[in-house]
Design an enzyme around this catalytic site. Structure first.
Site: not given
Ligand code: FPP
Length: 239
Positions: A11, A13-15, A28, A56, A58, A122, A177, A185, A196
């Site tokens: 979690d 990426n957006g921030r 992302h 997800s 959602e 892995l 997380r 989530s 854990e």
């Molecule tokens: C959550 O950040 C991230 C996601 C919903 C997408 C995750 C996808 C990747 C990291 C790329 C693909 C990965 C693989 C392993 C193929 P958010 O956008 O909800 O962030 P925020 O809560 O800060 O807005």
């Protein structure tokens, strides 16, 4: 002991992007680089299973452009990392509603799973179009409508477990997380019964091997009781 199975809710990426005045998709993109670093680190540490929550059930509610971008990243990841998987013996698997994925993504996942199925290092499980409740619903559906082997019999925890997406994979020992939110989530609801949790404020695109090591070291200090009690808690450990 290194946890056999680690799950990660990636979690923030957006921030990460917003902090830099960049578009969300840039977050992302950096998130994918972090995923590559962490897969390598987990492989080097001797972790057996790593489940990454990439999309997800959602997440379809997000803007079409963002959804398309994430799907494109997944596809690229599966294609571009083949040499890396081969060199490191990494096996790719999937959890989630496969039937609900865009056809080209489903095809690429199938191909990657097939091409890596004999690798013994892995196992990376991509949770894509995944929801914990959805997985339980699909498991119950398999019990009711599935093959003769799955149908019938008593409704037991083991019977449900055998109908989950990957019944051979042990429950996660550790769920990480990132980016500080205190919620599950809808991630691995069934499997996480005794996992854990490790919550980190660090945004996913900033994650490095050192962060994974810190999470594992924290896990190693935990006392896992699975709902039971230890002799010291009972006060019965005296000679
Ligand atoms: C959550 O950040 C991230 C996601 C919903 C997408 C995750 C996808 C990747 C990291 C790329 C693909 C990965 C693989 C392993 C193929 P958010 O956008 O909800 O962030 P925020 O809560 O800060 O807005």
């Amino acid at each position: 002991m290194v946890p056999a199975h680690i799950g990660i809710i990636m979690d923030g990426n957006g921030r990460w992007a917003r902090k830099r005045n960049q578009v969300r998709t840039q977050g992302h993109l950096e998130g994918l680089k972090a995923a590559k670093r962490i897969v390598k680190a987990a492989s080097d540490m001797g972790v057996s299973y790593l489940t990454l929550y990439a999309f997800s059930t959602e997440n379809w509610k997000r803007a079409a452009e963002e959804v398309g971008f994430i799907m494109g990243l997944v596809k690229r990841y599966l294609i571009e990392e083949m040499d890396f998987y081969r060199q490191n013996g990494i096996r790719i698997r999937h959890t989630g509603d496969f039937a609900g994925l865009p056809a080209d993504i489903g095809q690429e996942i199938r191909r990657a799973m097939e091409d890596t199925r004999d690798f013994r290092g892995l196992q990376v499980i991509l949770a894509l179009n995944y929801g914990g409740r959805d997985e339980i619903c699909r498991a119950v559906g398999r019990m009711v409508k599935g093959t003769a082997e799955l149908r019938g019999g008593d409704i037991t925890e083991d019977a449900i477990r055998r109908c989950l997406d990957n019944p051979d994979i042990p429950d996660p020992d550790l769920i990480i997380r990132t980016a500080g939110e205190l919620r599950t989530s809808n991630f691995l609801l069934w499997e996480a019964a005794y996992s854990e949790y490790y919550i980190s404020d660090i945004l996913w695109p900033d994650w490095t091997e050192a962060n994974l090591k810190a999470a594992v070291e924290d896990f190693q200090k935990r006392e896992r009781r699975y709902g039971g009690v230890t002799s010291s808690v009972q006060g019965g450990n005296k000679p």
